[in-house]
Design a protein around this motif. Sequence first.
Motif, PDB file in Angstrom:
ATOM      1  N   THR A 424     -11.739 -71.126  21.197  1.00  0.00           N
ATOM      2  CA  THR A 424     -11.522 -71.707  20.469  1.00  0.00           C
ATOM      3  C   THR A 424     -11.371 -71.252  18.912  1.00  0.00           C
ATOM      4  OG1 THR A 424     -12.205 -73.776  21.276  1.00  0.00           O
ATOM      5  CG2 THR A 424     -12.650 -73.812  18.536  1.00  0.00           C
ATOM      6  N   SER A 425     -12.134 -70.190  18.224  1.00  0.00           N
ATOM      7  CA  SER A 425     -12.406 -70.253  17.024  1.00  0.00           C
ATOM      8  C   SER A 425     -10.923 -68.742  16.653  1.00  0.00           C
ATOM      9  CB  SER A 425     -13.666 -69.395  16.440  1.00  0.00           C
ATOM     10  OG  SER A 425     -13.421 -68.367  15.347  1.00  0.00           O
ATOM     11  N   PRO A 426     -10.714 -67.969  17.737  1.00  0.00           N
ATOM     12  CA  PRO A 426      -9.477 -67.831  16.768  1.00  0.00           C
ATOM     13  C   PRO A 426      -8.106 -67.873  16.730  1.00  0.00           C
ATOM     14  CG  PRO A 426     -10.142 -66.239  19.473  1.00  0.00           C
ATOM     15  CD  PRO A 426     -11.335 -67.584  18.564  1.00  0.00           C
ATOM     16  N   PHE A 427      -8.102 -69.410  18.416  1.00  0.00           N
ATOM     17  CA  PHE A 427      -6.456 -69.748  18.145  1.00  0.00           C
ATOM     18  C   PHE A 427      -6.472 -71.019  16.858  1.00  0.00           C
ATOM     19  CE2 PHE A 427      -6.619 -68.399  22.666  1.00  0.00           C
ATOM     20  CZ  PHE A 427      -5.980 -67.929  22.198  1.00  0.00           C
ATOM     21  N   VAL A 428      -7.603 -71.465  17.217  1.00  0.00           N
ATOM     22  CA  VAL A 428      -7.847 -72.538  15.469  1.00  0.00           C
ATOM     23  C   VAL A 428      -7.859 -71.772  14.371  1.00  0.00           C
ATOM     24  CG1 VAL A 428      -9.764 -73.919  14.296  1.00  0.00           C
ATOM     25  CG2 VAL A 428      -9.544 -74.040  16.783  1.00  0.00           C
ATOM     26  N   THR A 429      -8.687 -70.920  14.495  1.00  0.00           N
ATOM     27  CA  THR A 429      -8.344 -69.646  12.794  1.00  0.00           C
ATOM     28  C   THR A 429      -6.798 -70.318  12.551  1.00  0.00           C
ATOM     29  OG1 THR A 429     -10.705 -68.757  13.025  1.00  0.00           O
ATOM     30  CG2 THR A 429      -8.435 -68.032  10.841  1.00  0.00           C
ATOM     31  N   THR A 430      -5.825 -69.306  13.323  1.00  0.00           N
ATOM     32  CA  THR A 430      -4.090 -68.400  13.306  1.00  0.00           C
ATOM     33  C   THR A 430      -3.292 -69.401  13.699  1.00  0.00           C
ATOM     34  OG1 THR A 430      -4.612 -66.172  14.624  1.00  0.00           O
ATOM     35  CG2 THR A 430      -2.099 -67.757  15.042  1.00  0.00           C
ATOM     36  N   ALA A 431      -3.605 -70.605  14.498  1.00  0.00           N
ATOM     37  CA  ALA A 431      -3.196 -71.607  14.434  1.00  0.00           C
ATOM     38  C   ALA A 431      -3.371 -72.657  12.482  1.00  0.00           C
ATOM     39  CB  ALA A 431      -3.375 -73.112  15.295  1.00  0.00           C
ATOM     40  N   VAL A 432      -4.091 -73.166  12.406  1.00  0.00           N
ATOM     41  CA  VAL A 432      -4.357 -74.052  10.920  1.00  0.00           C
ATOM     42  C   VAL A 432      -3.590 -73.136  10.195  1.00  0.00           C
ATOM     43  CG1 VAL A 432      -6.027 -74.605   9.457  1.00  0.00           C
ATOM     44  CG2 VAL A 432      -6.463 -74.877  11.771  1.00  0.00           C
ATOM     45  N   ASP A 433      -4.152 -71.435   9.964  1.00  0.00           N
ATOM     46  CA  ASP A 433      -3.114 -70.886   8.685  1.00  0.00           C
ATOM     47  C   ASP A 433      -1.415 -70.751   8.233  1.00  0.00           C
ATOM     48  OD1 ASP A 433      -5.964 -69.729   8.417  1.00  0.00           O
ATOM     49  OD2 ASP A 433      -6.149 -67.732   8.761  1.00  0.00           O
ATOM     50  N   LEU A 434      -1.307 -70.973  10.147  1.00  0.00           N
ATOM     51  CA  LEU A 434       0.160 -70.856  10.390  1.00  0.00           C
ATOM     52  C   LEU A 434       0.538 -72.366   9.416  1.00  0.00           C
ATOM     53  CD1 LEU A 434       1.035 -69.173  13.864  1.00  0.00           C
ATOM     54  CD2 LEU A 434       0.882 -67.797  11.120  1.00  0.00           C
ATOM     55  N   LEU A 435      -0.148 -72.896   9.946  1.00  0.00           N
ATOM     56  CA  LEU A 435       0.657 -74.615   9.892  1.00  0.00           C
ATOM     57  C   LEU A 435       0.444 -75.177   8.502  1.00  0.00           C
ATOM     58  CD1 LEU A 435      -1.538 -76.517  12.831  1.00  0.00           C
ATOM     59  CD2 LEU A 435       1.283 -76.188  12.447  1.00  0.00           C
ATOM     60  N   GLY A 436      -1.184 -74.463   7.525  1.00  0.00           N
ATOM     61  CA  GLY A 436      -0.802 -74.716   5.965  1.00  0.00           C
ATOM     62  C   GLY A 436       0.197 -74.588   5.585  1.00  0.00           C
ATOM     63  N   LEU A 437       0.123 -72.773   6.113  1.00  0.00           N
ATOM     64  CA  LEU A 437       1.417 -71.947   4.746  1.00  0.00           C
ATOM     65  C   LEU A 437       2.614 -72.805   5.466  1.00  0.00           C
ATOM     66  CD1 LEU A 437       0.175 -68.552   5.770  1.00  0.00           C
ATOM     67  CD2 LEU A 437       0.453 -69.626   3.469  1.00  0.00           C
ATOM     68  N   LEU A 438       3.227 -72.973   6.337  1.00  0.00           N
ATOM     69  CA  LEU A 438       4.243 -74.015   6.765  1.00  0.00           C
ATOM     70  C   LEU A 438       4.176 -75.137   5.765  1.00  0.00           C
ATOM     71  CD1 LEU A 438       4.515 -73.488  10.466  1.00  0.00           C
ATOM     72  CD2 LEU A 438       6.265 -72.654   9.163  1.00  0.00           C
ATOM     73  N   ALA A 439       3.599 -75.935   5.447  1.00  0.00           N
ATOM     74  CA  ALA A 439       2.912 -77.253   5.390  1.00  0.00           C
ATOM     75  C   ALA A 439       3.151 -77.415   3.728  1.00  0.00           C
ATOM     76  CB  ALA A 439       1.567 -77.921   5.028  1.00  0.00           C
ATOM     77  N   LEU A 440       2.956 -75.670   3.315  1.00  0.00           N
ATOM     78  CA  LEU A 440       2.908 -75.649   1.599  1.00  0.00           C
ATOM     79  C   LEU A 440       4.281 -75.161   1.290  1.00  0.00           C
ATOM     80  CD1 LEU A 440       0.837 -74.494  -0.579  1.00  0.00           C
ATOM     81  CD2 LEU A 440       0.923 -72.687  -0.228  1.00  0.00           C
ATOM     82  N   PHE A 441       4.827 -73.961   2.221  1.00  0.00           N
ATOM     83  CA  PHE A 441       6.635 -73.772   1.499  1.00  0.00           C
ATOM     84  C   PHE A 441       7.144 -74.690   2.041  1.00  0.00           C
ATOM     85  CE2 PHE A 441       3.953 -69.491   2.107  1.00  0.00           C
ATOM     86  CZ  PHE A 441       3.972 -69.395   1.134  1.00  0.00           C
ATOM     87  N   GLY A 442       6.703 -75.425   3.743  1.00  0.00           N
ATOM     88  CA  GLY A 442       8.207 -76.298   3.877  1.00  0.00           C
ATOM     89  C   GLY A 442       7.768 -77.971   2.631  1.00  0.00           C
ATOM     90  N   LEU A 443       6.977 -78.237   2.063  1.00  0.00           N
ATOM     91  CA  LEU A 443       6.871 -79.282   1.413  1.00  0.00           C
ATOM     92  C   LEU A 443       6.714 -79.021  -0.670  1.00  0.00           C
ATOM     93  CD1 LEU A 443       4.497 -81.062   2.800  1.00  0.00           C
ATOM     94  CD2 LEU A 443       6.550 -81.953   3.101  1.00  0.00           C
ATOM     95  N   VAL A 444       6.331 -77.952  -0.444  1.00  0.00           N
ATOM     96  CA  VAL A 444       6.331 -77.822  -1.738  1.00  0.00           C
ATOM     97  C   VAL A 444       7.827 -76.575  -2.803  1.00  0.00           C
ATOM     98  CG1 VAL A 444       4.278 -76.655  -3.282  1.00  0.00           C
ATOM     99  CG2 VAL A 444       3.674 -78.072  -2.133  1.00  0.00           C
ATOM    100  N   GLY A 445       7.769 -75.540  -1.471  1.00  0.00           N
ATOM    101  CA  GLY A 445       8.748 -74.734  -2.333  1.00  0.00           C
ATOM    102  C   GLY A 445      10.426 -75.133  -2.708  1.00  0.00           C
ATOM    103  N   PRO A 446      11.146 -75.699  -2.157  1.00  0.00           N
ATOM    104  CA  PRO A 446      12.167 -76.499  -2.128  1.00  0.00           C
ATOM    105  C   PRO A 446      11.689 -77.311  -3.053  1.00  0.00           C
ATOM    106  CG  PRO A 446      11.449 -76.643   0.142  1.00  0.00           C
ATOM    107  CD  PRO A 446      10.512 -76.060  -0.303  1.00  0.00           C
ATOM    108  N   ARG A 447      11.178 -77.989  -3.949  1.00  0.00           N
ATOM    109  CA  ARG A 447      10.924 -78.757  -4.942  1.00  0.00           C
ATOM    110  C   ARG A 447      10.776 -77.581  -6.541  1.00  0.00           C
ATOM    111  NH1 ARG A 447      11.686 -83.352  -6.738  1.00  0.00           N
ATOM    112  NH2 ARG A 447      10.936 -83.982  -9.234  1.00  0.00           N
ATOM    113  N   LEU A 448       9.622 -76.712  -5.921  1.00  0.00           N
ATOM    114  CA  LEU A 448       9.554 -75.801  -7.357  1.00  0.00           C
ATOM    115  C   LEU A 448      10.702 -75.188  -7.468  1.00  0.00           C
ATOM    116  CD1 LEU A 448       6.414 -74.515  -6.740  1.00  0.00           C
ATOM    117  CD2 LEU A 448       6.534 -75.990  -8.217  1.00  0.00           C
ATOM    118  N   VAL A 449      11.183 -74.327  -6.498  1.00  0.00           N
ATOM    119  CA  VAL A 449      12.977 -74.229  -6.378  1.00  0.00           C
ATOM    120  C   VAL A 449      13.745 -74.869  -7.263  1.00  0.00           C
ATOM    121  CG1 VAL A 449      15.033 -73.165  -5.677  1.00  0.00           C
ATOM    122  CG2 VAL A 449      12.144 -72.151  -4.299  1.00  0.00           C
ATOM    123  N   ALA A 450      14.074 -76.067  -6.929  1.00  0.00           N
ATOM    124  CA  ALA A 450      14.524 -76.693  -7.301  1.00  0.00           C
ATOM    125  C   ALA A 450      14.691 -77.571  -8.583  1.00  0.00           C
ATOM    126  CB  ALA A 450      15.386 -78.523  -6.061  1.00  0.00           C
ATOM    127  N   GLY A 451      13.822 -77.231  -8.927  1.00  0.00           N
ATOM    128  CA  GLY A 451      13.702 -77.272 -10.534  1.00  0.00           C
ATOM    129  C   GLY A 451      12.317 -78.341 -10.943  1.00  0.00           C
TER     130      GLY A 451
END
Length: 451
Positions: A424-451
């Motif tokens: 559980t521990s290594p899989f959860v850590t990896t999956a959570v980090d990847l999903l967190g980055l995707l959520a941050l870049f996917g939602l916030v990135g385009p908005r900040l770039v757009a201004g």
Amino acid sequence: MKDSTFLVESVKKLLRRGATTHLLNMLQKVRAADLAEAFKLLDEDDRASAFRLLAERATGAAAALLGEIHPTLRADLVRGMAPEEMARVLQTLASDDVAEILAVAPAEDRQRILSLMQREASEEVQDLLEYEDETAGRIMTTRFLALPEATSVQEAITAVQKAQEAEMVFYLYVVDAHGHLHGVLSLRRLLTVPPETRLRDIMASDVITVRAETDQEEVARIVSRYDLLAVPVVDAENILVGIVTVDDVVDVMREEATEDFYKLAGTSDEERLTKSTLRSAQVRVPWMLAAFVGGTLAALVIKQYDAILGRATVLACFIPVVLGMGGNIGTQAATIMVRGLSTGRISLRQTGGVIFKEIRIALLLGLLFGALLGLVAVLLVGLRFPAGLIVGLSLWVSMALAAVVGSVLPMLLKVIHVDPAVATSPFVTTAVDLLGLLALFGLVGPRLVAG
């Protein structure tokens, strides 16, 4: 701990002086459980020397110590002992403890030791060794009291008084002429009925039993659920072959709980007790490798968004928060699920309710901390309100996804017969980090770039 430290220092001092008589007198006055705790703190040479003294001059004390000390340290104590000396020490130990010790010994040494023990004790141990490790058959004792159904209460009381070798006489088991288990009664019940009463008339026929091949964790759950002092072990034909007593169950529960928590941390109890730096490093390599792979994948995700990150460098400010909060909520959900599954408090049928509860908790906490992060983004980082709102939304989404992964993954691993505590521990850590980055870049990135 203070008493253990004092005992350890005393053992070291007497060993240095060669005062074996004083050392032996001191060791014999200490309870076996306290002595086992102190032996954990001794280095390997002192531990072996002190035990060898007990084995040579106080066999009973040496056997009691072997029965109490952690299994990982037993190998250190008996290493190098002659089979004749081992047989003499093990002779006075309970058969289930002897089986546990000999199970890890080389086959030729095991047979030699058994041949030197008394025939009855040797046969008992050999019977236990036929069962798989970590099953009811391996941890049971064959020294129990069972009487025929037609036995009178007076005859049963006499049998109890003579049963000096039997364990756990709080329960009296009732069998037929062929050894099939038909009932059980408590010692209290035995003493509160007329002496001429037959056991068949007062026994409880609804007996809670386990099979010899039942996993020891399941045995512990049954004993805990029904508040038993012992549980009878039967074979496929319901013949009583042994009992598992509550002291062995407590040991199982402690060992299994410790093992699960060490697995969640990517280590083991063996590492904690070993003195070898190389061995400790080897134990941790698989889990560190899993963390390394997860971190590398996270780096690759960031690389995919380097254009966005280059135009909106402020986005990097929020990476630690999003990953940290997601990791916390994911670990909490995973720990609850893993521990619940391992103890039986959560069955596979109940996992749906537990999963939805963890998701609801994550949504609520995500709403709170997402709002706080949004305020930080606007007031302290200097983002505009819409961008700050999306930053908070990304944290909310990340925590929700982390709860899903942390609670669902252990259940899926259990279904496919993979130990959730291990994977559980290594899989959860990896999956959570990847999903967190995707959520941050996917939602916030385009908005900040757009201004």
